[in-house]
Design an enzyme around this catalytic site. Structure first.
Site, PDB file in Angstrom:
ATOM      1  N   ASP A   1       0.833  -1.209   0.000  1.00 44.15           N
ATOM      2  CA  ASP A   1       0.000   0.000   0.000  1.00 44.15           C
ATOM      3  C   ASP A   1       0.868   1.260   0.000  1.00 44.15           C
ATOM      4  O   ASP A   1       1.995   1.246   0.495  1.00 44.15           O
ATOM      5  CB  ASP A   1      -0.912  -0.026   1.244  1.00 44.15           C
ATOM      6  CG  ASP A   1      -2.119   0.888   1.099  1.00 44.15           C
ATOM      7  OD1 ASP A   1      -2.355   1.398  -0.017  1.00 44.15           O
ATOM      8  OD2 ASP A   1      -2.821   1.086   2.099  1.00 44.15           O
TER       9      ASP A   1
ATOM     10  N   LEU B   1      10.779 -20.105  -5.095  1.00 47.46           N
ATOM     11  CA  LEU B   1       9.735 -19.300  -4.445  1.00 47.46           C
ATOM     12  C   LEU B   1       8.410 -19.352  -5.206  1.00 47.46           C
ATOM     13  O   LEU B   1       8.404 -19.259  -6.438  1.00 47.46           O
ATOM     14  CB  LEU B   1      10.208 -17.833  -4.385  1.00 47.46           C
ATOM     15  CG  LEU B   1       9.215 -16.832  -3.838  1.00 47.46           C
ATOM     16  CD1 LEU B   1       9.267 -16.785  -2.320  1.00 47.46           C
ATOM     17  CD2 LEU B   1       9.470 -15.432  -4.393  1.00 47.46           C
TER      18      LEU B   1
ATOM     19  N   HIS C   1       2.355   3.436  -9.001  1.00 43.03           N
ATOM     20  CA  HIS C   1       2.156   2.006  -9.295  1.00 43.03           C
ATOM     21  C   HIS C   1       3.338   1.449 -10.096  1.00 43.03           C
ATOM     22  O   HIS C   1       3.763   0.313  -9.909  1.00 43.03           O
ATOM     23  CB  HIS C   1       0.843   1.799 -10.063  1.00 43.03           C
ATOM     24  CG  HIS C   1      -0.369   2.182  -9.259  1.00 43.03           C
ATOM     25  ND1 HIS C   1      -0.558   1.765  -7.968  1.00 43.03           N
ATOM     26  CD2 HIS C   1      -1.447   2.947  -9.561  1.00 43.03           C
ATOM     27  CE1 HIS C   1      -1.701   2.261  -7.504  1.00 43.03           C
ATOM     28  NE2 HIS C   1      -2.253   2.988  -8.456  1.00 43.03           N
TER      29      HIS C   1
ATOM     30  N   ARG D   1       1.969  -4.930   6.151  1.00 44.59           N
ATOM     31  CA  ARG D   1       1.246  -3.892   5.410  1.00 44.59           C
ATOM     32  C   ARG D   1       2.067  -2.613   5.476  1.00 44.59           C
ATOM     33  O   ARG D   1       2.485  -2.182   6.546  1.00 44.59           O
ATOM     34  CB  ARG D   1      -0.159  -3.634   5.957  1.00 44.59           C
ATOM     35  CG  ARG D   1      -0.886  -2.588   5.092  1.00 44.59           C
ATOM     36  CD  ARG D   1      -2.366  -2.470   5.358  1.00 44.59           C
ATOM     37  NE  ARG D   1      -2.974  -1.550   4.388  1.00 44.59           N
ATOM     38  CZ  ARG D   1      -4.220  -1.588   3.980  1.00 44.59           C
ATOM     39  NH1 ARG D   1      -5.030  -2.499   4.458  1.00 44.59           N
ATOM     40  NH2 ARG D   1      -4.683  -0.716   3.089  1.00 44.59           N
TER      41      ARG D   1
ATOM     42  N   ARG E   1     -12.034   2.813  -8.157  1.00 45.64           N
ATOM     43  CA  ARG E   1     -11.109   3.920  -8.496  1.00 45.64           C
ATOM     44  C   ARG E   1     -11.405   4.465  -9.904  1.00 45.64           C
ATOM     45  O   ARG E   1     -12.058   3.799 -10.702  1.00 45.64           O
ATOM     46  CB  ARG E   1      -9.674   3.397  -8.422  1.00 45.64           C
ATOM     47  CG  ARG E   1      -9.349   2.993  -6.999  1.00 45.64           C
ATOM     48  CD  ARG E   1      -7.900   2.714  -6.822  1.00 45.64           C
ATOM     49  NE  ARG E   1      -7.642   2.349  -5.442  1.00 45.64           N
ATOM     50  CZ  ARG E   1      -6.463   2.338  -4.892  1.00 45.64           C
ATOM     51  NH1 ARG E   1      -5.394   2.644  -5.601  1.00 45.64           N
ATOM     52  NH2 ARG E   1      -6.305   1.994  -3.626  1.00 45.64           N
TER      53      ARG E   1
ATOM     54  N   LEU F   1      -7.038  -4.740   7.261  1.00 43.91           N
ATOM     55  CA  LEU F   1      -6.820  -5.862   6.341  1.00 43.91           C
ATOM     56  C   LEU F   1      -7.393  -5.614   4.948  1.00 43.91           C
ATOM     57  O   LEU F   1      -6.990  -6.293   3.995  1.00 43.91           O
ATOM     58  CB  LEU F   1      -7.412  -7.158   6.921  1.00 43.91           C
ATOM     59  CG  LEU F   1      -6.680  -7.701   8.156  1.00 43.91           C
ATOM     60  CD1 LEU F   1      -7.354  -8.972   8.665  1.00 43.91           C
ATOM     61  CD2 LEU F   1      -5.211  -7.992   7.841  1.00 43.91           C
TER      62      LEU F   1
ATOM     63  N   ARG G   1       0.148   7.707  -2.654  1.00 42.63           N
ATOM     64  CA  ARG G   1       0.728   8.769  -1.821  1.00 42.63           C
ATOM     65  C   ARG G   1       2.181   9.030  -2.190  1.00 42.63           C
ATOM     66  O   ARG G   1       2.647  10.163  -2.176  1.00 42.63           O
ATOM     67  CB  ARG G   1       0.597   8.404  -0.336  1.00 42.63           C
ATOM     68  CG  ARG G   1      -0.756   8.757   0.243  1.00 42.63           C
ATOM     69  CD  ARG G   1      -1.012   8.053   1.542  1.00 42.63           C
ATOM     70  NE  ARG G   1      -1.356   6.651   1.331  1.00 42.63           N
ATOM     71  CZ  ARG G   1      -1.450   5.757   2.301  1.00 42.63           C
ATOM     72  NH1 ARG G   1      -1.208   6.094   3.542  1.00 42.63           N
ATOM     73  NH2 ARG G   1      -1.789   4.509   2.023  1.00 42.63           N
TER      74      ARG G   1
ATOM     75  N   ARG H   1      -0.746   9.422  -9.908  1.00 45.04           N
ATOM     76  CA  ARG H   1      -0.781   8.220  -9.054  1.00 45.04           C
ATOM     77  C   ARG H   1      -0.189   7.004  -9.758  1.00 45.04           C
ATOM     78  O   ARG H   1       0.455   6.163  -9.138  1.00 45.04           O
ATOM     79  CB  ARG H   1      -2.229   7.923  -8.635  1.00 45.04           C
ATOM     80  CG  ARG H   1      -2.807   8.894  -7.623  1.00 45.04           C
ATOM     81  CD  ARG H   1      -4.259   8.516  -7.308  1.00 45.04           C
ATOM     82  NE  ARG H   1      -4.359   7.148  -6.849  1.00 45.04           N
ATOM     83  CZ  ARG H   1      -4.183   6.774  -5.578  1.00 45.04           C
ATOM     84  NH1 ARG H   1      -3.933   7.662  -4.655  1.00 45.04           N
ATOM     85  NH2 ARG H   1      -4.277   5.504  -5.249  1.00 45.04           N
TER      86      ARG H   1
ATOM     87  N   GLU I   1       1.329 -13.705  12.196  1.00 40.76           N
ATOM     88  CA  GLU I   1       1.946 -12.568  12.895  1.00 40.76           C
ATOM     89  C   GLU I   1       1.870 -11.339  11.987  1.00 40.76           C
ATOM     90  O   GLU I   1       2.179 -11.430  10.793  1.00 40.76           O
ATOM     91  CB  GLU I   1       3.419 -12.883  13.213  1.00 40.76           C
ATOM     92  CG  GLU I   1       3.607 -14.075  14.130  1.00 40.76           C
ATOM     93  CD  GLU I   1       3.023 -13.869  15.517  1.00 40.76           C
ATOM     94  OE1 GLU I   1       3.022 -12.725  16.008  1.00 40.76           O
ATOM     95  OE2 GLU I   1       2.545 -14.866  16.101  1.00 40.76           O
TER      96      GLU I   1
HETATM   97  C1  IPE Z   1      -5.592  -2.690  -0.275  1.00 44.94           C
HETATM   98  O1  IPE Z   1      -5.206  -1.367  -0.394  1.00 44.94           O
HETATM   99  C2  IPE Z   1      -5.550  -3.364  -1.602  1.00 44.94           C
HETATM  100  C3  IPE Z   1      -4.218  -3.555  -2.180  1.00 44.94           C
HETATM  101  C4  IPE Z   1      -3.091  -3.256  -1.617  1.00 44.94           C
HETATM  102  C5  IPE Z   1      -4.221  -4.155  -3.478  1.00 44.94           C
HETATM  103  P1  IPE Z   1      -6.261  -0.199  -0.572  1.00 44.94           P
HETATM  104  O2  IPE Z   1      -5.496   1.049  -0.658  1.00 44.94           O
HETATM  105  O3  IPE Z   1      -7.193  -0.506  -1.676  1.00 44.94           O
HETATM  106  O4  IPE Z   1      -7.073  -0.298   0.808  1.00 44.94           O
HETATM  107  P2  IPE Z   1      -7.946   0.790   1.555  1.00 44.94           P
HETATM  108  O5  IPE Z   1      -8.957   1.296   0.580  1.00 44.94           O
HETATM  109  O6  IPE Z   1      -7.024   1.861   2.010  1.00 44.94           O
HETATM  110  O7  IPE Z   1      -8.548   0.041   2.707  1.00 44.94           O
HETATM  111  C1  IPE Z   2      -1.582   0.243  -3.302  1.00 41.69           C
HETATM  112  O1  IPE Z   2      -1.343   1.608  -3.339  1.00 41.69           O
HETATM  113  C2  IPE Z   2      -1.808  -0.344  -4.666  1.00 41.69           C
HETATM  114  C3  IPE Z   2      -3.213  -0.694  -4.937  1.00 41.69           C
HETATM  115  C4  IPE Z   2      -4.193  -0.659  -4.070  1.00 41.69           C
HETATM  116  C5  IPE Z   2      -3.513  -1.085  -6.296  1.00 41.69           C
HETATM  117  P1  IPE Z   2      -2.526   2.659  -3.343  1.00 41.69           P
HETATM  118  O2  IPE Z   2      -2.879   2.972  -4.757  1.00 41.69           O
HETATM  119  O3  IPE Z   2      -3.660   2.203  -2.500  1.00 41.69           O
HETATM  120  O4  IPE Z   2      -1.819   3.908  -2.681  1.00 41.69           O
HETATM  121  P2  IPE Z   2      -2.451   4.927  -1.661  1.00 41.69           P
HETATM  122  O5  IPE Z   2      -2.982   4.145  -0.505  1.00 41.69           O
HETATM  123  O6  IPE Z   2      -3.532   5.655  -2.387  1.00 41.69           O
HETATM  124  O7  IPE Z   2      -1.313   5.807  -1.280  1.00 41.69           O
HETATM  125 MG    MG Z   3      -4.096   2.437  -0.541  1.00 40.39          MG
END
Ligand code: IPE
Ligand code: IPE
Ligand code: MG
Length: 264
Positions: free
Chosen positions: A38, A149, A55, A206, A89, A213, A42, A51, A225
């Site tokens: 995650d 792996l 990715h 995370r 999104r 989660l 940001r 954004r 854990e």
């Molecule tokens: C969880 O992250 C999904 C992935 C990392 C693929 P999100 O960014 O979608 O989760 P929320 O919306 O903050 O809970």
């Molecule tokens: C995780 O990063 C990747 C996916 C959920 C696809 P985010 O895209 O959720 O990044 P933030 O949480 O907006 O920073």
């Molecule tokens: Mg996110």
């Protein structure tokens, strides 16, 4: 090209990291590590980049962490890449995320094969665009016989959806008479989940400071854990993974029971 917009050095493993890596081998390693990757958005926004640049950078972290996890002897690495809720999104971002499997598994496939990595996927693939499905299926087939792996991508994955699908399959079997309701056990439920060929995660990581989660492996994480970090996924590196593993190695896993020395 995004790669030109982003300048970030990727340092080679330094001697301290090599030492930590060697020391980790003396203790029990987590066999299966799951990561909720995650913070890509940001990471990009902080740099006034779109954004999707986050990715793209996050994909480079996937390569780095896969290689390192394989080297230290982790057996399974599950990566949450796209949730069943991520369709909410903007279309532009979703379209880009649907291109990433081609980008990652296409160009990177020869390297994965060389590293003896086996690619697997969990998630609902029926709703994916054809080009995404093709990239995923190809990587799974091409790496099927690798025994290093297991790199397990959760793509269009949602744990509630997974549990619903498994309940439907079990109910069908009961209705057809191939099993009786008395035969419904925890093992039977587990064997109908998308993770049925994997062990349960030992360690969940995370990134990005979120402590939730987000519909990831709700059943499978019962005794896992947890380790959380504020680091955004594109900034996550080998030393962050070592921090998580070292923390794991200090944990006292009890599964509801007691250790011999605790009994009085
Ligand atoms: C969880 O992250 C999904 C992935 C990392 C693929 P999100 O960014 O979608 O989760 P929320 O919306 O903050 O809970
Ligand atoms: C995780 O990063 C990747 C996916 C959920 C696809 P985010 O895209 O959720 O990044 P933030 O949480 O907006 O920073
Ligand atoms: Mg996110």
């Amino acid at each position: 090209m995004l790669s030109k917009l982003i300048r970030k050095k990727q340092p080679a493993l330094n001697s301290e990291l090599i030492k930590r890596k060697e020391l980790s081998q003396l203790e029990q390693l987590p066999s299966h590590i799951s990561i909720i990757m995650d913070g890509n958005g940001r990471w990009a926004t902080k740099r006034t980049l779109p954004r999707i640049a986050g990715h793209y950078e996050g994909m480079k972290t996937v390569k780095k962490i896969t290689k390192f996890a394989n080297e230290i002897g982790i057996k399974t690495l599950s990566l949450y890449a796209f949730s069943t809720e991520n369709w909410r999104r903007p279309k532009k971002e979703v379209d880009y995320l649907m291109r990433l499997p081609e980008e990652l598994l296409g160009k990177y496939l020869p390297e994965l094969i060389e590293q003896n990595v086996r690619v697997t996927m969990i998630g609902n693939h029926e709703l994916l665009p054809e080009h995404t499905k093709r990239a995923i299926t190809n990587a799974i087939e091409e790496t099927l016989h690798n025994d290093g792996l297991i790199l397990n991508f959760a793509f269009n994955y949602g744990s509630r959806d997974e549990i619903v699908q498994s309940v439907k399959q079990i109910v069908n079997k009961v209705q057809q008479g191939s099993i009786s309701s008395d035969e419904i056990t925890e093992e039977l439920v587990s064997s109908h989940l998308m993770t049925n060929e994997l062990t349960e995660p030992d360690l969940l990581i995370r990134t990005s400071g979120e402590i939730r989660l987000s519909n990831f492996m709700l059943w499978q994480l019962a005794y896992t854990e947890f380790w959380f970090t504020d680091t955004l996924w594109p900034d996550f590196d080998e030393s962050c993974l070592m921090d998580a593993i070292e923390s794991y190695q200090k944990r006292n896993r009890k599964y509801g029971g007691l250790k011999q020395e605790e009994v009085n």
